[in-house]
Write a protein that holds these residues in place. Structure first.
Motif, PDB file in Angstrom:
ATOM      1  N   MET A   1      58.160  12.958  43.238  1.00 44.54           N
ATOM      2  CA  MET A   1      56.994  12.624  42.643  1.00 44.54           C
ATOM      3  C   MET A   1      57.318  12.865  41.142  1.00 44.54           C
ATOM      4  SD  MET A   1      54.117  11.778  42.833  1.00 44.54           S
ATOM      5  CE  MET A   1      52.513  12.112  42.037  1.00 44.54           C
ATOM      6  N   LEU A   2      58.137  13.953  40.808  1.00 43.51           N
ATOM      7  CA  LEU A   2      58.488  14.239  39.648  1.00 43.51           C
ATOM      8  C   LEU A   2      59.297  13.131  38.746  1.00 43.51           C
ATOM      9  CD1 LEU A   2      58.736  16.131  37.134  1.00 43.51           C
ATOM     10  CD2 LEU A   2      60.647  17.352  38.038  1.00 43.51           C
ATOM     11  N   ILE A   3      60.175  12.453  39.627  1.00 43.85           N
ATOM     12  CA  ILE A   3      61.142  11.460  38.944  1.00 43.85           C
ATOM     13  C   ILE A   3      60.088  10.222  38.675  1.00 43.85           C
ATOM     14  CG2 ILE A   3      62.857   9.673  39.852  1.00 43.85           C
ATOM     15  CD1 ILE A   3      64.244  11.944  41.084  1.00 43.85           C
ATOM     16  N   LEU A   4      59.125   9.952  39.509  1.00 40.52           N
ATOM     17  CA  LEU A   4      58.050   8.920  38.899  1.00 40.52           C
ATOM     18  C   LEU A   4      57.271   9.173  38.370  1.00 40.52           C
ATOM     19  CD1 LEU A   4      56.835   6.244  40.254  1.00 40.52           C
ATOM     20  CD2 LEU A   4      55.359   7.565  41.529  1.00 40.52           C
ATOM     21  N   GLU A   5      56.866  10.679  37.982  1.00 38.74           N
ATOM     22  CA  GLU A   5      56.305  10.828  36.751  1.00 38.74           C
ATOM     23  C   GLU A   5      56.971  10.608  35.436  1.00 38.74           C
ATOM     24  OE1 GLU A   5      53.001  14.105  38.390  1.00 38.74           O
ATOM     25  OE2 GLU A   5      55.154  14.763  37.792  1.00 38.74           O
ATOM     26  N   LEU A   6      58.407  11.083  35.585  1.00 37.86           N
ATOM     27  CA  LEU A   6      59.163  10.804  34.353  1.00 37.86           C
ATOM     28  C   LEU A   6      59.208   9.365  33.859  1.00 37.86           C
ATOM     29  CD1 LEU A   6      62.020  13.624  35.115  1.00 37.86           C
ATOM     30  CD2 LEU A   6      60.006  13.699  33.475  1.00 37.86           C
ATOM     31  N   LEU A   7      59.427   8.527  35.107  1.00 36.35           N
ATOM     32  CA  LEU A   7      59.561   7.119  34.892  1.00 36.35           C
ATOM     33  C   LEU A   7      58.294   6.484  33.969  1.00 36.35           C
ATOM     34  CD1 LEU A   7      61.391   6.149  38.068  1.00 36.35           C
ATOM     35  CD2 LEU A   7      62.430   5.991  35.753  1.00 36.35           C
ATOM     36  N   VAL A   8      57.435   7.010  34.482  1.00 35.36           N
ATOM     37  CA  VAL A   8      56.012   6.716  33.931  1.00 35.36           C
ATOM     38  C   VAL A   8      55.920   6.856  32.521  1.00 35.36           C
ATOM     39  CG1 VAL A   8      53.345   7.031  34.026  1.00 35.36           C
ATOM     40  CG2 VAL A   8      54.612   6.596  36.129  1.00 35.36           C
ATOM     41  N   LEU A   9      56.390   8.132  32.081  1.00 34.21           N
ATOM     42  CA  LEU A   9      56.432   8.487  30.682  1.00 34.21           C
ATOM     43  C   LEU A   9      57.614   7.815  30.016  1.00 34.21           C
ATOM     44  CD1 LEU A   9      56.168  12.361  30.799  1.00 34.21           C
ATOM     45  CD2 LEU A   9      54.598  10.906  30.473  1.00 34.21           C
ATOM     46  N   LEU A  10      58.647   7.414  30.653  1.00 32.97           N
ATOM     47  CA  LEU A  10      59.443   6.538  30.010  1.00 32.97           C
ATOM     48  C   LEU A  10      58.969   5.312  29.685  1.00 32.97           C
ATOM     49  CD1 LEU A  10      62.769   7.456  31.894  1.00 32.97           C
ATOM     50  CD2 LEU A  10      62.219   8.160  29.456  1.00 32.97           C
ATOM     51  N   LEU A  11      58.356   4.595  30.769  1.00 35.36           N
ATOM     52  CA  LEU A  11      57.529   3.598  30.485  1.00 35.36           C
ATOM     53  C   LEU A  11      56.478   3.517  29.370  1.00 35.36           C
ATOM     54  CD1 LEU A  11      57.058   0.535  31.647  1.00 35.36           C
ATOM     55  CD2 LEU A  11      55.467   1.674  33.286  1.00 35.36           C
ATOM     56  N   THR A  61      52.528   8.150  25.228  1.00 36.48           N
ATOM     57  CA  THR A  61      53.181   9.103  25.856  1.00 36.48           C
ATOM     58  C   THR A  61      52.568  10.401  26.273  1.00 36.48           C
ATOM     59  OG1 THR A  61      55.267   7.862  25.278  1.00 36.48           O
ATOM     60  CG2 THR A  61      55.569   9.941  26.541  1.00 36.48           C
ATOM     61  N   ALA A  62      51.996  10.758  24.890  1.00 34.40           N
ATOM     62  CA  ALA A  62      51.274  11.951  25.002  1.00 34.40           C
ATOM     63  C   ALA A  62      50.030  11.877  25.935  1.00 34.40           C
ATOM     64  CB  ALA A  62      50.854  12.515  23.516  1.00 34.40           C
ATOM     65  N   LEU A  63      49.262  10.697  25.801  1.00 34.31           N
ATOM     66  CA  LEU A  63      48.191  10.608  26.652  1.00 34.31           C
ATOM     67  C   LEU A  63      48.426  10.475  28.025  1.00 34.31           C
ATOM     68  CD1 LEU A  63      45.047   9.976  26.966  1.00 34.31           C
ATOM     69  CD2 LEU A  63      45.672   7.388  26.609  1.00 34.31           C
ATOM     70  N   CYS A  64      49.804   9.715  28.455  1.00 32.97           N
ATOM     71  CA  CYS A  64      49.806   9.920  29.803  1.00 32.97           C
ATOM     72  C   CYS A  64      50.313  11.220  30.366  1.00 32.97           C
ATOM     73  CB  CYS A  64      50.912   8.798  29.945  1.00 32.97           C
ATOM     74  SG  CYS A  64      50.628   7.247  29.874  1.00 32.97           S
ATOM     75  N   SER A  65      50.892  11.843  29.650  1.00 36.84           N
ATOM     76  CA  SER A  65      51.719  13.064  30.134  1.00 36.84           C
ATOM     77  C   SER A  65      50.358  14.204  30.269  1.00 36.84           C
ATOM     78  CB  SER A  65      52.405  13.669  29.069  1.00 36.84           C
ATOM     79  OG  SER A  65      52.967  14.933  29.345  1.00 36.84           O
ATOM     80  N   ALA A  66      49.409  14.043  29.094  1.00 33.98           N
ATOM     81  CA  ALA A  66      48.187  15.021  29.503  1.00 33.98           C
ATOM     82  C   ALA A  66      47.373  14.525  30.810  1.00 33.98           C
ATOM     83  CB  ALA A  66      47.061  14.664  28.085  1.00 33.98           C
ATOM     84  N   LEU A  67      47.295  13.394  31.038  1.00 30.08           N
ATOM     85  CA  LEU A  67      46.555  12.836  32.304  1.00 30.08           C
ATOM     86  C   LEU A  67      47.058  13.146  33.685  1.00 30.08           C
ATOM     87  CD1 LEU A  67      45.196   9.099  31.050  1.00 30.08           C
ATOM     88  CD2 LEU A  67      43.976  11.147  31.174  1.00 30.08           C
ATOM     89  N   MET A  68      48.646  13.232  33.338  1.00 27.29           N
ATOM     90  CA  MET A  68      49.146  14.027  34.467  1.00 27.29           C
ATOM     91  C   MET A  68      49.632  15.184  34.654  1.00 27.29           C
ATOM     92  SD  MET A  68      52.345  10.845  34.836  1.00 27.29           S
ATOM     93  CE  MET A  68      53.156  11.175  33.336  1.00 27.29           C
ATOM     94  N   GLY A  69      48.800  16.119  33.797  1.00 26.18           N
ATOM     95  CA  GLY A  69      48.905  17.414  33.816  1.00 26.18           C
ATOM     96  C   GLY A  69      49.941  17.979  33.132  1.00 26.18           C
ATOM     97  N   MET A  70      50.857  17.220  32.667  1.00 18.82           N
ATOM     98  CA  MET A  70      52.034  17.777  31.837  1.00 18.82           C
ATOM     99  C   MET A  70      51.928  18.393  30.389  1.00 18.82           C
ATOM    100  SD  MET A  70      54.434  14.939  33.581  1.00 18.82           S
ATOM    101  CE  MET A  70      56.146  15.867  33.792  1.00 18.82           C
ATOM    102  N   GLY A  71      50.662  18.106  30.034  1.00 17.27           N
ATOM    103  CA  GLY A  71      50.524  18.584  28.352  1.00 17.27           C
ATOM    104  C   GLY A  71      50.846  17.421  27.415  1.00 17.27           C
TER     105      GLY A  71
END
Length: 159
Positions: A1-11, A61-71
């Motif tokens: 799951m973490l790899i997918l989240e990181l890929l979403v942030l890169l996207l 990227t900030a918005l996506c990260s916040a929505l995923m709970g990563m800040g």
């Protein structure tokens, strides 16, 4: 799951500037390098690296990260490092006298994925396996999906 989240942030970091160009047109398309020429006679970065792209990429990227709970702060820094990697690639390509948006497999993907994912390893605390799998996955996705996005009229170049 973490790899997918990181890929979403890169996207988010690298895809949102393209969408920003489509949605905003010419607004904010001032080049980051201000049109400056390096001592080799080539542009520092080129016209495709714009302030609009940097701002949209970091914000998305900030918005996506916040929505995923990563800040949001993590996301903003992650996005900024990804886009810094993209600027480094462009700088190197100009020094090699390659035109803006010319294909350079590896150079086009590695810095923009490795810098933010490495940063994430220190911030979040994941290991090298996650770093390598995420970076390789991003590189493959970029190489495979870019021609499709070009055919759909989203990208200006097929690579």
């Amino acid at each position: 799951m973490l790899i997918l989240e990181l890929l979403v942030l890169l996207l988010a970091a690298h895809g949102s500037p393209v969408l920003g160009r489509v949605l905003l047109g010419h607004r904010g398309n001032k080049p980051v390098d201000g049109g400056r020429i390096w001592r080799d006679g080539e542009r520092l970065l080129g016209d495709s690296k714009t302030w609009r792209g940097l701002i949209v990429g970091v914000a998305a990227t900030a918005l996506c990260s916040a929505l995923m709970g990563m800040g949001a702060l993590f996301g903003a820094l992650f996005g900024a490092l990804g886009l810094l990697g993209d600027l480094i690639s462009s700088f190197i390509k100009r020094r090699r006298h390659m035109r803006s948006s010319a294909r350079a497999t590896g150079l086009d993907q590695l810095p923009e994925a490795f810098l933010p994912v490495l940063f994430g390893a220190f911030w979040i605390g994941y290991g090298w396996v996650v770093v390598v799998v995420t970076v390789v996955s991003f590189m493959i996705a970029n190489i495979v999906l870019s021609p499709l996005l070009y055919r759909l009229g989203i990208r200006r170049q097929p690579h």
